[in-house]
Design a protein around this motif. Structure first.
Motif, PDB file in Angstrom:
ATOM      1  N   PRO A  19      50.459 -19.905  34.627  1.00  0.00           N
ATOM      2  CA  PRO A  19      50.303 -18.454  34.447  1.00  0.00           C
ATOM      3  C   PRO A  19      49.506 -17.834  35.586  1.00  0.00           C
ATOM      4  O   PRO A  19      48.697 -18.506  36.239  1.00  0.00           O
ATOM      5  CB  PRO A  19      49.573 -18.349  33.107  1.00  0.00           C
ATOM      6  N   ALA A  20      49.728 -16.544  35.789  1.00  0.00           N
ATOM      7  CA  ALA A  20      49.021 -15.851  36.865  1.00  0.00           C
ATOM      8  C   ALA A  20      47.537 -15.721  36.570  1.00  0.00           C
ATOM      9  O   ALA A  20      46.711 -15.659  37.487  1.00  0.00           O
ATOM     10  CB  ALA A  20      49.639 -14.480  37.093  1.00  0.00           C
ATOM     11  N   SER A  21      47.171 -15.652  35.301  1.00  0.00           N
ATOM     12  CA  SER A  21      45.759 -15.551  34.901  1.00  0.00           C
ATOM     13  C   SER A  21      45.635 -16.076  33.475  1.00  0.00           C
ATOM     14  O   SER A  21      46.603 -16.562  32.889  1.00  0.00           O
ATOM     15  CB  SER A  21      45.271 -14.100  35.000  1.00  0.00           C
ATOM     16  N   GLU A  22      44.440 -15.958  32.927  1.00  0.00           N
ATOM     17  CA  GLU A  22      44.189 -16.432  31.573  1.00  0.00           C
ATOM     18  C   GLU A  22      44.440 -15.356  30.514  1.00  0.00           C
ATOM     19  O   GLU A  22      44.180 -15.586  29.331  1.00  0.00           O
ATOM     20  CB  GLU A  22      42.737 -16.925  31.453  1.00  0.00           C
ATOM     21  N   SER A  23      44.941 -14.210  30.930  1.00  0.00           N
ATOM     22  CA  SER A  23      45.219 -13.154  29.950  1.00  0.00           C
ATOM     23  C   SER A  23      46.375 -13.560  29.045  1.00  0.00           C
ATOM     24  O   SER A  23      47.222 -14.384  29.407  1.00  0.00           O
ATOM     25  CB  SER A  23      45.551 -11.837  30.664  1.00  0.00           C
ATOM     26  N   ALA A  24      46.434 -12.943  27.867  1.00  0.00           N
ATOM     27  CA  ALA A  24      47.440 -13.312  26.873  1.00  0.00           C
ATOM     28  C   ALA A  24      48.853 -13.040  27.363  1.00  0.00           C
ATOM     29  O   ALA A  24      49.757 -13.857  27.182  1.00  0.00           O
ATOM     30  CB  ALA A  24      47.169 -12.549  25.566  1.00  0.00           C
ATOM     31  N   ILE A  25      49.066 -11.886  28.019  1.00  0.00           N
ATOM     32  CA  ILE A  25      50.411 -11.531  28.457  1.00  0.00           C
ATOM     33  C   ILE A  25      50.862 -12.428  29.611  1.00  0.00           C
ATOM     34  O   ILE A  25      52.049 -12.790  29.703  1.00  0.00           O
ATOM     35  CB  ILE A  25      50.472 -10.035  28.857  1.00  0.00           C
ATOM     36  N   ASP A  26      49.946 -12.835  30.468  1.00  0.00           N
ATOM     37  CA  ASP A  26      50.319 -13.732  31.568  1.00  0.00           C
ATOM     38  C   ASP A  26      50.672 -15.123  31.038  1.00  0.00           C
ATOM     39  O   ASP A  26      51.614 -15.759  31.529  1.00  0.00           O
ATOM     40  CB  ASP A  26      49.180 -13.833  32.577  1.00  0.00           C
ATOM     41  N   LYS A  27      49.938 -15.583  30.035  1.00  0.00           N
ATOM     42  CA  LYS A  27      50.267 -16.871  29.427  1.00  0.00           C
ATOM     43  C   LYS A  27      51.608 -16.797  28.710  1.00  0.00           C
ATOM     44  O   LYS A  27      52.408 -17.738  28.754  1.00  0.00           O
ATOM     45  CB  LYS A  27      49.166 -17.292  28.453  1.00  0.00           C
ATOM     46  N   GLN A  28      51.866 -15.671  28.051  1.00  0.00           N
ATOM     47  CA  GLN A  28      53.151 -15.491  27.381  1.00  0.00           C
ATOM     48  C   GLN A  28      54.299 -15.501  28.387  1.00  0.00           C
ATOM     49  O   GLN A  28      55.361 -16.087  28.141  1.00  0.00           O
ATOM     50  CB  GLN A  28      53.156 -14.178  26.584  1.00  0.00           C
ATOM     51  N   ALA A  29      54.091 -14.870  29.538  1.00  0.00           N
ATOM     52  CA  ALA A  29      55.118 -14.853  30.575  1.00  0.00           C
ATOM     53  C   ALA A  29      55.392 -16.265  31.089  1.00  0.00           C
ATOM     54  O   ALA A  29      56.553 -16.647  31.291  1.00  0.00           O
ATOM     55  CB  ALA A  29      54.684 -13.942  31.722  1.00  0.00           C
ATOM     56  N   ALA A  30      54.351 -17.052  31.300  1.00  0.00           N
ATOM     57  CA  ALA A  30      54.533 -18.421  31.779  1.00  0.00           C
ATOM     58  C   ALA A  30      55.285 -19.260  30.747  1.00  0.00           C
ATOM     59  O   ALA A  30      56.180 -20.055  31.098  1.00  0.00           O
ATOM     60  CB  ALA A  30      53.178 -19.052  32.097  1.00  0.00           C
ATOM     61  N   GLU A  31      54.956 -19.091  29.475  1.00  0.00           N
ATOM     62  CA  GLU A  31      55.648 -19.841  28.428  1.00  0.00           C
ATOM     63  C   GLU A  31      57.117 -19.442  28.337  1.00  0.00           C
ATOM     64  O   GLU A  31      57.994 -20.300  28.154  1.00  0.00           O
ATOM     65  CB  GLU A  31      54.957 -19.612  27.087  1.00  0.00           C
ATOM     66  N   LEU A  32      57.404 -18.146  28.496  1.00  0.00           N
ATOM     67  CA  LEU A  32      58.778 -17.672  28.438  1.00  0.00           C
ATOM     68  C   LEU A  32      59.595 -18.234  29.609  1.00  0.00           C
ATOM     69  O   LEU A  32      60.740 -18.679  29.425  1.00  0.00           O
ATOM     70  CB  LEU A  32      58.804 -16.144  28.453  1.00  0.00           C
ATOM     71  N   VAL A  33      59.030 -18.217  30.803  1.00  0.00           N
ATOM     72  CA  VAL A  33      59.735 -18.741  31.972  1.00  0.00           C
ATOM     73  C   VAL A  33      59.981 -20.239  31.821  1.00  0.00           C
ATOM     74  O   VAL A  33      61.083 -20.741  32.103  1.00  0.00           O
ATOM     75  CB  VAL A  33      58.933 -18.443  33.253  1.00  0.00           C
ATOM     76  N   GLU A  34      58.986 -20.973  31.369  1.00  0.00           N
ATOM     77  CA  GLU A  34      59.151 -22.421  31.205  1.00  0.00           C
ATOM     78  C   GLU A  34      60.236 -22.735  30.182  1.00  0.00           C
ATOM     79  O   GLU A  34      61.073 -23.624  30.390  1.00  0.00           O
ATOM     80  CB  GLU A  34      57.820 -23.051  30.786  1.00  0.00           C
ATOM     81  N   LYS A  35      60.249 -22.004  29.089  1.00  0.00           N
ATOM     82  CA  LYS A  35      61.279 -22.201  28.064  1.00  0.00           C
ATOM     83  C   LYS A  35      62.660 -21.886  28.616  1.00  0.00           C
ATOM     84  O   LYS A  35      63.635 -22.603  28.345  1.00  0.00           O
ATOM     85  CB  LYS A  35      60.963 -21.325  26.854  1.00  0.00           C
ATOM     86  N   ALA A  36      62.776 -20.804  29.416  1.00  0.00           N
ATOM     87  CA  ALA A  36      64.073 -20.420  29.979  1.00  0.00           C
ATOM     88  C   ALA A  36      64.574 -21.466  30.967  1.00  0.00           C
ATOM     89  O   ALA A  36      65.769 -21.798  30.985  1.00  0.00           O
ATOM     90  CB  ALA A  36      63.951 -19.061  30.658  1.00  0.00           C
ATOM     91  N   LEU A  37      63.699 -22.021  31.799  1.00  0.00           N
ATOM     92  CA  LEU A  37      64.123 -23.017  32.779  1.00  0.00           C
ATOM     93  C   LEU A  37      64.527 -24.322  32.117  1.00  0.00           C
ATOM     94  O   LEU A  37      65.464 -25.002  32.575  1.00  0.00           O
ATOM     95  CB  LEU A  37      62.997 -23.263  33.794  1.00  0.00           C
TER      96      LEU A  37
END
Length: 549
Positions: free
Chosen positions: A81-99
């Motif tokens: 994730p880009a940072s430890e914020s909730a939305i950045d962690k959510q974005a990282a999880e979404l990208v990982e799931k999509a890949l």
């Protein structure tokens, strides 16, 4: 850092030396003509990039190109994730799931075709899944089907527009480039470098096969008599042709067949050396080294294999970094922008950290432990992982206190330990007839130290008792030697000859008996006899008794 300003003192923001202003580039109708690859210009003809696909038909070139791809795709990957914020962690999880939903390794292999051709193209097929706009599939496309416009826009060549092509929509095609000179959208692949070694290798093998055919078997020569008709000549030629398949042939009488051995000069392995040299050049061009594909002798301790393996890893890591940058700036960015606008862009990364050599770590830990340090349990689990338990300490040896009755306290005062058998009741009893003492396990270090000290003192006392009588033991042999010296009258040669006669003389029975008694007493001491008297006293008494008897 100084800022470059224009004449009005304002920073210059626009690009000046863009590729569309390059006087060496050829544009036709706003389309940048296929890259400035000299090999494509001179050898491509109507095939274009197809000639680079044909390079993979060479066994060695195809193998090393696949090896370079596998050096990247075999590595694990992660999305940070880009940072430890909730939305950045959510974005990282979404990208990982999509890949993970995609055939991601296959996609990476196809995009890494840019290593050979300079650029590669893949089309993203989007779908709505679980309330998100996500890639359903990513399809690799033939790079020959695409060209680039004057503003670097991707255009697809179609049947309807085979020259200018059609402009492609945004967030639809992934373009991966490698080695782009002057930011050329076509990139610079390894094809131009590999073409000539593969070309020379193929021609070398062709000549090698011709050589083998020419010198591997003799040439048949047929001779026919003058005046032979055409039919006879045809029969002879047919017989010569049959030699290659049949074990034997027949010819008319008067005709002769000879086998002509071809003479040659030069080394036999010239073509083999040429082919191997070209293979080495191919390995260097693709992998940056040769030892991972070609066995070669190296000097003892040279570590050439380790150095060249490091070079190979550096090449693979560079490929991985470029691929991650392309995917992060395209597919990863599009997923986040479609679904979580405003979130920080996650970072896609292939992991190239080499696993630690635990054998070296264990040897280092052993050395440090021998220096007096002890690792913690947390360190052991972190370094060597689960599945280890601390070894239980070895049980103390079952030491027996001589003379100790079963059940007595081993830690008691050694002086209070009572002897066993008749020796405890009768001080005058012969120690040689005493029974060996029973014992109990030693439980306390103090008792063991006292016992060891007592035994050492006993041995010392016994040695002193024996040494006190040395004059009596050696008096007779010394007197014999002195008498022999007087009888020789000072003649050393005569004295030496007579001295050998003493070797045949039987030793004094008393001396032999004294030493035998001392050895017997020492044996008894070693077996754990512990009478009330000290070991030295008992040894002295034993020697005296044996002497009297």
């Amino acid at each position: 850092m100084a800022t470059i300003l224009d004449q009005n003192g304002q920073p210059i923001l626009q690009e000046i030396a863009s590729i569309k202003r390059d006087i060496h580039r050829v544009f036709y109708g706003g389309i940048l003509q296929l890259n400035e690859d000299d090999t494509l210009k001179s050898r491509g003809g109507g095939k274009g990039l197809k000639i680079y696909d044909e390079l993979k038909r060479d066994a060695h070139a195809g193998a090393v190109l696949a090896k370079r791809k596998l050096a990247v795709t075999s590595r694990p990957w992660k999305v940070e994730p880009a940072s430890e914020s909730a939305i950045d962690k959510q974005a990282a999880e979404l990208v990982e799931k999509a890949l993970k939903h995609l055939r991601f390794n296959h996609l990476c292999k196809r995009l890494l075709e840019a290593t050979l051709k300079g650029y590669s193209v893949a089309e993203v097929l989007w779908e709505v899944r679980d309330g998100y706009v996500l890639p359903a599939r990513v399809m690799a496309r033939d790079a020959r089907r695409f060209v680039f416009g004057i503003d670097d826009e991707l255009r697809l060549l179609t049947r309807e527009n085979m020259v200018m092509g059609e402009a492609m929509p945004p967030r639809k095609f992934i373009v991966h480039r490698r080695g782009a000179d002057d930011d050329s959208p076509y990139g610079t692949g390894l094809g131009g470098m590999l073409f000539w070694p593969v070309f020379f290798k193929r021609n070398g093998i062709t000549f090698w096969l011709t050589f083998a055919d020419k010198f591997g078997s003799p040439t048949a020569v047929g001779k026919y008599p003058n005046g032979s008709d055409k039919a006879s000549q045809a029969k002879l030629l047919q017989a010569l042709s049959a030699i290659a398949q049949d074990a034997g042939v027949i010819v008319p009488d008067g005709m002769v067949i000879e086998l002509l051995e071809a003479s040659r000069t030069g080394s036999v392995d010239t073509y083999e050396k040429l082919v191997r040299y070209m293979d080495e050049q191919i390995s260097k061009a693709v992998l940056g080294e040769t030892m991972s594909t070609t066995a070669a002798a190296a000097g003892l301790g040279s570590n050439q294999a380790g150095v060249q393996n490091d070079v190979r890893l550096e090449v693979a890591k560079d490929d991985g970094d470029e691929l991650d940058e392309t995917l992060s700036d395209s597919l990863v960015r599009w997923i986040v922008e479609y679904n979580l606008p405003g979130a920080g862009l996650p970072r896609l990364e292939h992991c190239f950290e080499e696993p630690e050599d635990l054998a070296k770590r264990a040897q280092r830990d052993k050395t440090i432990t021998e220096m007096g340090w002890e690792p913690t349990e947390a360190y052991m689990l972190e370094t060597y992982g689960d599945g280890w338990v601390k070894k239980a300490p070895a049980p103390m040896p079952q030491m027996l206190l001589p003379g100790a009755a079963p059940g007595t306290d081993p830690g008691a005062d050694p002086a209070a330990v009572q002897p066993m058998g008749d020796t405890a009741e009768d001080p005058a009893a012969d120690p040689a007839d005493a029974a060996f003492a029973d014992g109990v396990p030693l439980g306390k270090a103090g008792a063991q130290r006292a016992f060891n000290k007592a035994r050492q003192q006993a041995i010392s006392d016994g040695a002193e008792a024996l040494a006190a009588e040395w004059q009596a033991l050696v008096r007779k042999p010394v007197e014999d030697v002195l008498a022999l010296a007087e009888a020789s009258g000072g003649d050393l040669v005569q004295f030496r000859e007579r001295l050998t006669t003493l070797l045949d003389a039987k030793p004094d029975p008393e001396v032999v008996q004294r030493f035998a008694q001392a050895a017997f007493a020492a044996n008894v001491m070693g077996r754990g006899l512990a009478p009330k008297k000290t070991w030295g006293q008992k040894l002295a008494d034993l020697v005296k008794r044996r002497t009297r008897t």
